[in-house]
Design a protein around this motif. Structure first.
Motif, PDB file in Angstrom:
ATOM      1  N   ALA A  11       0.828  -1.205   0.000  1.00 57.25           N
ATOM      2  CA  ALA A  11       0.000   0.000   0.000  1.00 57.25           C
ATOM      3  C   ALA A  11       0.862   1.254   0.000  1.00 57.25           C
ATOM      4  O   ALA A  11       0.526   2.256  -0.651  1.00 57.25           O
ATOM      5  CB  ALA A  11      -0.934  -0.008   1.211  1.00 57.25           C
ATOM      6  N   ASP A  12       1.987   1.237   0.715  1.00 59.91           N
ATOM      7  CA  ASP A  12       2.908   2.375   0.707  1.00 59.91           C
ATOM      8  C   ASP A  12       3.439   2.635  -0.703  1.00 59.91           C
ATOM      9  O   ASP A  12       3.514   3.781  -1.165  1.00 59.91           O
ATOM     10  CB  ASP A  12       4.083   2.114   1.655  1.00 59.91           C
ATOM     11  CG  ASP A  12       3.731   2.381   3.115  1.00 59.91           C
ATOM     12  OD1 ASP A  12       2.809   3.184   3.362  1.00 59.91           O
ATOM     13  OD2 ASP A  12       4.379   1.791   3.998  1.00 59.91           O
ATOM     14  N   LEU A  36      -2.265   2.733   6.265  1.00 57.31           N
ATOM     15  CA  LEU A  36      -2.526   3.047   7.663  1.00 57.31           C
ATOM     16  C   LEU A  36      -3.239   1.897   8.360  1.00 57.31           C
ATOM     17  O   LEU A  36      -2.913   1.533   9.495  1.00 57.31           O
ATOM     18  CB  LEU A  36      -3.366   4.330   7.748  1.00 57.31           C
ATOM     19  CG  LEU A  36      -3.744   4.804   9.158  1.00 57.31           C
ATOM     20  CD1 LEU A  36      -2.502   5.106   9.971  1.00 57.31           C
ATOM     21  CD2 LEU A  36      -4.632   6.037   9.062  1.00 57.31           C
ATOM     22  N   ARG A  37      -4.215   1.314   7.661  1.00 55.52           N
ATOM     23  CA  ARG A  37      -4.967   0.211   8.263  1.00 55.52           C
ATOM     24  C   ARG A  37      -4.049  -0.948   8.621  1.00 55.52           C
ATOM     25  O   ARG A  37      -4.107  -1.477   9.740  1.00 55.52           O
ATOM     26  CB  ARG A  37      -6.051  -0.249   7.284  1.00 55.52           C
ATOM     27  CG  ARG A  37      -6.845  -1.468   7.754  1.00 55.52           C
ATOM     28  CD  ARG A  37      -8.153  -1.563   6.979  1.00 55.52           C
ATOM     29  NE  ARG A  37      -7.957  -1.775   5.562  1.00 55.52           N
ATOM     30  CZ  ARG A  37      -7.968  -2.977   4.979  1.00 55.52           C
ATOM     31  NH1 ARG A  37      -8.165  -4.049   5.713  1.00 55.52           N
ATOM     32  NH2 ARG A  37      -7.814  -3.109   3.686  1.00 55.52           N
ATOM     33  N   TRP A  38      -3.168  -1.351   7.707  1.00 59.35           N
ATOM     34  CA  TRP A  38      -2.317  -2.511   7.976  1.00 59.35           C
ATOM     35  C   TRP A  38      -1.208  -2.187   8.967  1.00 59.35           C
ATOM     36  O   TRP A  38      -0.865  -3.019   9.817  1.00 59.35           O
ATOM     37  CB  TRP A  38      -1.733  -3.056   6.669  1.00 59.35           C
ATOM     38  CG  TRP A  38      -2.784  -3.634   5.759  1.00 59.35           C
ATOM     39  CD1 TRP A  38      -3.133  -3.199   4.524  1.00 59.35           C
ATOM     40  CD2 TRP A  38      -3.641  -4.743   6.041  1.00 59.35           C
ATOM     41  NE1 TRP A  38      -4.151  -3.955   4.005  1.00 59.35           N
ATOM     42  CE2 TRP A  38      -4.485  -4.913   4.913  1.00 59.35           C
ATOM     43  CE3 TRP A  38      -3.782  -5.596   7.131  1.00 59.35           C
ATOM     44  CZ2 TRP A  38      -5.439  -5.921   4.860  1.00 59.35           C
ATOM     45  CZ3 TRP A  38      -4.743  -6.590   7.070  1.00 59.35           C
ATOM     46  CH2 TRP A  38      -5.557  -6.751   5.952  1.00 59.35           C
ATOM     47  N   VAL A  55       1.210  10.220   9.746  1.00 60.83           N
ATOM     48  CA  VAL A  55       1.559  11.562   9.247  1.00 60.83           C
ATOM     49  C   VAL A  55       1.068  11.720   7.806  1.00 60.83           C
ATOM     50  O   VAL A  55       0.502  12.749   7.430  1.00 60.83           O
ATOM     51  CB  VAL A  55       3.074  11.802   9.347  1.00 60.83           C
ATOM     52  CG1 VAL A  55       3.450  13.103   8.657  1.00 60.83           C
ATOM     53  CG2 VAL A  55       3.515  11.829  10.804  1.00 60.83           C
ATOM     54  N   ALA A  56       1.269  10.669   7.006  1.00 62.09           N
ATOM     55  CA  ALA A  56       0.838  10.748   5.605  1.00 62.09           C
ATOM     56  C   ALA A  56      -0.664  10.898   5.485  1.00 62.09           C
ATOM     57  O   ALA A  56      -1.167  11.500   4.520  1.00 62.09           O
ATOM     58  CB  ALA A  56       1.294   9.488   4.855  1.00 62.09           C
ATOM     59  N   SER A  57      -1.415  10.383   6.464  1.00 60.59           N
ATOM     60  CA  SER A  57      -2.872  10.513   6.429  1.00 60.59           C
ATOM     61  C   SER A  57      -3.344  11.815   7.072  1.00 60.59           C
ATOM     62  O   SER A  57      -4.539  12.064   7.152  1.00 60.59           O
ATOM     63  CB  SER A  57      -3.531   9.330   7.146  1.00 60.59           C
ATOM     64  OG  SER A  57      -3.270   9.390   8.531  1.00 60.59           O
TER      65      SER A  57
END
Length: 928
Positions: free
Chosen positions: A159-160, A169-171, A194-196
């Motif tokens: 996902a990254d 973020l979820r994982w 931070v990215a979210s």
């Protein structure tokens, strides 16, 4: 294929279509688990070595043959287990979550694998006397947990790479919960936060991670984690809403939403995600430390008051929090209940997984005073203080059977203060459909897409809902009889109303009406699939506790307080669990104070049990002022028949020194049956210690010239208090006076004395008492007879009478008796005898056979003594502090606290030793 074997999060075999449990015997389930865990045939010798290691070859083979025969009968499948010398489980007849997990990993479908990984392998499963089986579980559990973590990390990394911040973020969140001490995972999770756009949550996780590492490893966190946290703290503020991409058909994990499904014994409740599962039964420390830190963090977050209106509150998963205020009702006054009804229904409808979380409707109604249409800055401030960043208000116009409903949702997304409006109209009989449409329209306008419907409590009857809401109002005011009548009325209208059964069971548990709520609880379990998620999760945790699956119960309560930190019920139940179950696992009752106190903060009108336990804890540490403050709101105008309120009245009075209190207290006890008066008095003395007025009250009862039954009670309690005060002459004197009145009651009193660690009593007293109980129980097959036989064994062990001990134990064990309940007490008696001859390893062996939870206070003391003799002082201290628990453990309290104080002094903790010795003196009466 109709049978499904679940190995993750517990162990059960259920009918896949009906959810009915098909196998309950532990050795049969364990055999299925071993066969299902491998693709190769399993030799019979392997099963014998794992499941019956201490049996002879002939006995083991016979036991295995019985297990295989029983399985064929249970499953109604002659070919379920095939093979002669090597056995296999036929996969055409049974499905298994472990097989799905491994197949999905082999195919590269990691998300599918994690869907079925609902908890640690065989979580909470233990077979007494089968240590090789326990070791095999640990090995398999460790391997599978590692595979699950690897799958989470691979999904997070993928996902990254594709810059899908929401999925990453979820994982990373699940992985951080599963591996809380990994600095690499902590760094990746912080960067994903931070990215979210949630820098505050990244800082919070750095603090949690550092605390867990310090508690678990006794070292500082990785400098890289601390450096990133410092950079985030010093960076200039950035105001940007999270860029969260959501899909309607995304897999649901608990970090976003709980699954709601059938509840079965020994299963992980409600399909919980592996993200917050406890590790193995043998190594719970990491999870418990992380859980404690998370509770502390939740308390800190919930205590923030009046946050900025342009910075909406979010829960621990970054989801905005909404409060649905009671609607204003106009027109037909008979429809006034619709204000609360729409608050309750919309709170459930808007509680959308991964999108929006709502405050529990009773919490909102308590905060704003319960008035429909309560608006303005004061109401706003109260719900915002509870964590709400999104407010929903509305109006209902009732014109006969026609309703016009308008609602406003103040979006508060951080960039503006948009107001979203929705309106519906229709027949009053279609209230549920109208509420569903109204909530759906608000969510569509907020999210730009359609979201699935939610469960609304298990009824479609408006009259049943009206009666239920009347019960809720009565319950909030702690008017239990009125609440019972209202819930019964709701069930008369709709007998399958899950929420009404749930509440009725709770209330009857307090009022002790009829069966104490047993039928209501069974009906709640039957209709649990109709409950809204938060209530279904709470029911699952309570059922796990009822079935003694303590790991699953505590995990369920912890997950609830993390997901719904504003709901008082989960905090109260977590506190109850720690107060009652914690000591069984070697934890002090003081662990219960934080969640109980938080329940009281969320709901200051909280039912008496929370205040009772907090009062008890305050009195244990000598904080009389705190105790009086806690009790004060309950005493005026309360029904004197409420047992808990009587306890509180008596406890605070016993803490006073005024002699003028004595006649009133004597009268209070004489209003009760003698047995209840004794139990009440023991509860209170356990809570407040042997105060002067408590001793005077006991002496007064013991001197009741015209009421023999009260004299017996008074003398029995006086004897226990004399033991706690080390007054051995008084112990013997009270025993003699009691024998003159009732020889059996005197013998039972000596059995309590025999529980004391350091009692200096002639062996002849124990011997005579044991003979009396043996004669009294000789032809008594009732539960009282069994209790007296058990006491006779204890007395023989303390007297050193080996012949009587062997005879009574043989008599005890040869009788038919529910094995799980009774065998534990037999092991405690054997441990007591081993302790008397200083056979420490024998004590350990007998107590290990009981399992991790030791119900008997005497058993917990023996566990502590054996650990102390083996040099494990910290563990011994914890068990000593858990030992004085419950009214039947009064005589153990002082001894256990003094031993814990001696350990603290030996470890150089003079302040801790002094505090423990003060508490010990408090229970002995020497401090007053």
């Amino acid at each position: 294929m109709s049978l499904h074997l679940k190995l993750f999060g517990g162990l059960s075999l259920v009918d896949a279509e009906t959810g009915a449990v098909r196998v309950t015997r532990r050795h049969r389930l364990a055999t299925l688990a071993i066969l299902a865990s491998t693709d190769r045939p399993v030799p019979r010798e392997r099963l014998l070595a794992l499941l019956w290691p201490d049996s002879s070859d002939e006995s083991g083979r016979h036991s295995l043959g019985q297990v295989l025969y029983g399985l064929r009968q249970d499953l109604d499948l002659t070919d379920a287990v095939g093979g002669a010398s090597d056995l296999t489980l036929q996969r055409t007849s049974i499905g298994c979550d472990l097989w799905i997990f491994r197949a999905a990993l082999a195919e590269g479908d990691r998300a599918r694998a994690l869907e079925v990984y609902t908890g640690p392998f065989l979580d909470g499963i233990h077979l007494p006397g089968a240590d090789p089986f326990d070791r095999w579980i640990d090995e398999e559990r460790t391997s599978l947990a590692r595979q699950a973590r690897d799958a989470m990390e691979a999904l997070a990394t993928e996902a990254d790479v594709r810059r899908d911040h929401a999925d990453a973020l979820r994982w990373w969140r699940q992985l951080a919960a599963a591996d809380p001490i990994s600095s690499r995972v902590a760094l990746s999770f912080m960067r994903a936060l931070v990215a979210s756009g949630d820098r505050a949550a990244a800082l919070q996780h750095a603090r949690v991670h550092a605390a867990v590492v310090r508690a678990e490893l006794d070292v500082d966190a990785d400098p890289a984690v601390l450096a990133l946290a410092e950079d985030l703290k010093n960076a200039p503020p950035v105001v940007a809403p999270p860029t969260v991409e959501r899909t309607a058909d995304a897999p649901v994990h608990f970090s976003a939403s709980p699954d709601v499904g059938p509840i079965h014994r020994r299963e992980t409740p409600l399909g919980l995600s592996p993200a917050i599962q406890a590790p193995s039964r043998r190594t719970p420390r990491t999870w418990m430390v992380a859980a404690a830190v998370l509770v502390t963090a939740s308390l800190a977050i919930a205590s923030r008051f009046l946050p900025r209106r342009d910075a909406p509150q979010r829960d621990a998963t970054g989801i905005p929090v909404a409060a649905v205020l009671p609607f204003d009702v106009r027109g037909d006054t008979a429809r006034a209940f619709l204000g609360e009804a729409l608050s309750a229904l919309l709170s459930t409808r808007l509680d959308a997984p991964g999108v929006l979380r709502t405050l529990e409707s009773n919490t909102v109604l308590n905060a704003v005073g319960g008035s429909p249409g309560n608006r303005g800055d004061v109401a706003d401030a109260r719900v915002v203080a509870l964590g709400a960043g999104v407010l929903v208000r509305g109006t209902v116009v009732a014109l006969g059977d026609h309703l016009e409903i308008d609602a406003e949702l103040h979006a508060g997304d951080g960039s503006d203060t948009r107001v979203l409006r929705a309106s519906v109209s229709g027949s009053a009989d279609s209230l549920f459909a109208l509420a569903d449409r109204l909530g759906a329209e608000l969510l569509v306008k907020r999210e730009g897409r359609v979201l699935g419907s939610s469960l609304m409590g298990g009824t479609v009857s408006v009259p049943a809902l009206k009666a239920f809401l009347s019960g809720e109002r009565s319950l909030r005011a702690w008017q239990l009889n009125d609440a019972t009548a209202a819930y019964r009325e709701a069930l008369r209208i709709d007998s399958s109303y899950a929420m009404a059964w749930y509440r009725l069971g709770f209330v009857q548990g307090w009022t002790k009406e009829g069966d104490g709520g047993a039928v209501a609880r069974r009906m709640t379990e039957r209709f649990a699939s109709q409950l809204p998620p938060r209530h279904a999760m709470l029911v699952a945790a309570l059922l796990a506790r009822q079935h003694r699956d303590y790991a699953a119960a505590e995990r369920g309560f912890m997950l609830l307080v993390q997901r719904y930190p504003d709901d008082a019920d989960p905090w109260a139940e977590l506190g109850e669990f720690r107060m009652h179950v914690g000591p069984l696992l070697g934890r002090p009752t003081s662990d219960a104070e934080a969640p109980l106190a938080h329940a009281l903060v969320l709901d200051s009108a909280r039912h008496p049990e929370v205040r009772y336990h907090l009062t008890q804890l305050a009195l244990e540490r000598g904080d009389t002022m705190r105790a009086r403050v806690l009790v004060a709101p309950l005493l005026p105008g309360n029904d004197r028949t409420d047992r808990t309120v009587r306890l509180l009245q008596l406890m605070t009075s016993l803490n006073a020194t005024a002699a003028s209190e004595l006649p009133r207290l004597v009268s209070m006890l004489h209003d009760l049956p003698a047995r209840d008066a004794g139990q009440l008095l023991r509860f209170c003395i356990f809570s407040v210690g042997s105060t002067p007025i408590a001793r005077a009250l006991v002496d007064s009862l013991a001197a009741s010239a015209d009421r023999r039954e009260y004299r017996v009670v008074g003398l029995a309690v006086a004897q226990e208090m004399a033991v706690a005060r080390r007054r051995w002459n008084e112990v013997v004197s009270a025993g003699a006076a009691l024998a003159a009145l009732d020889s059996v009651a005197a013998a039972e009193g000596w059995s309590e004395v025999a529980s004391s660690l350091d009692a200096q009593i002639p062996a002849a007293e124990y011997r005579r008492a044991g003979d009396v109980l043996e004669r009294a129980a000789s032809h008594d097959t009732s539960s009282l007879g069994w209790s007296r036989r058990l006491s006779g064994v204890k007395l023989a062990a303390r007297a050193g009478d080996d012949a009587a001990y062997a005879r009574r134990l043989s008599e005890l064990t040869r009788r038919v008796r529910p094995p799980e309940e009774f065998s534990k007490e037999v092991h405690v008696m054997r441990a007591l005898r081993a302790d008397a001859v200083h056979d420490t390893l024998g004590v350990v062996r007998e107590l290990d056979a009981i399992g991790p939870a030791i119900d008997s206070p005497l058993g917990r003391v023996l566990r502590a003594r054996s650990l102390e003799r083996l040099g494990q002082r910290e563990a011994a201290s914890n068990w000593y502090l858990s030992s004085p628990w419950g009214p039947d453990a009064v005589v153990l309290t002082r001894d256990a606290l003094q031993h814990a104080g001696a350990i603290a002094a030996a470890r150089g903790n003079s302040a801790g030793a002094e505090q423990l010795n003060r508490r010990a003196a408090h229970f002995g009466g020497d401090s007053r």
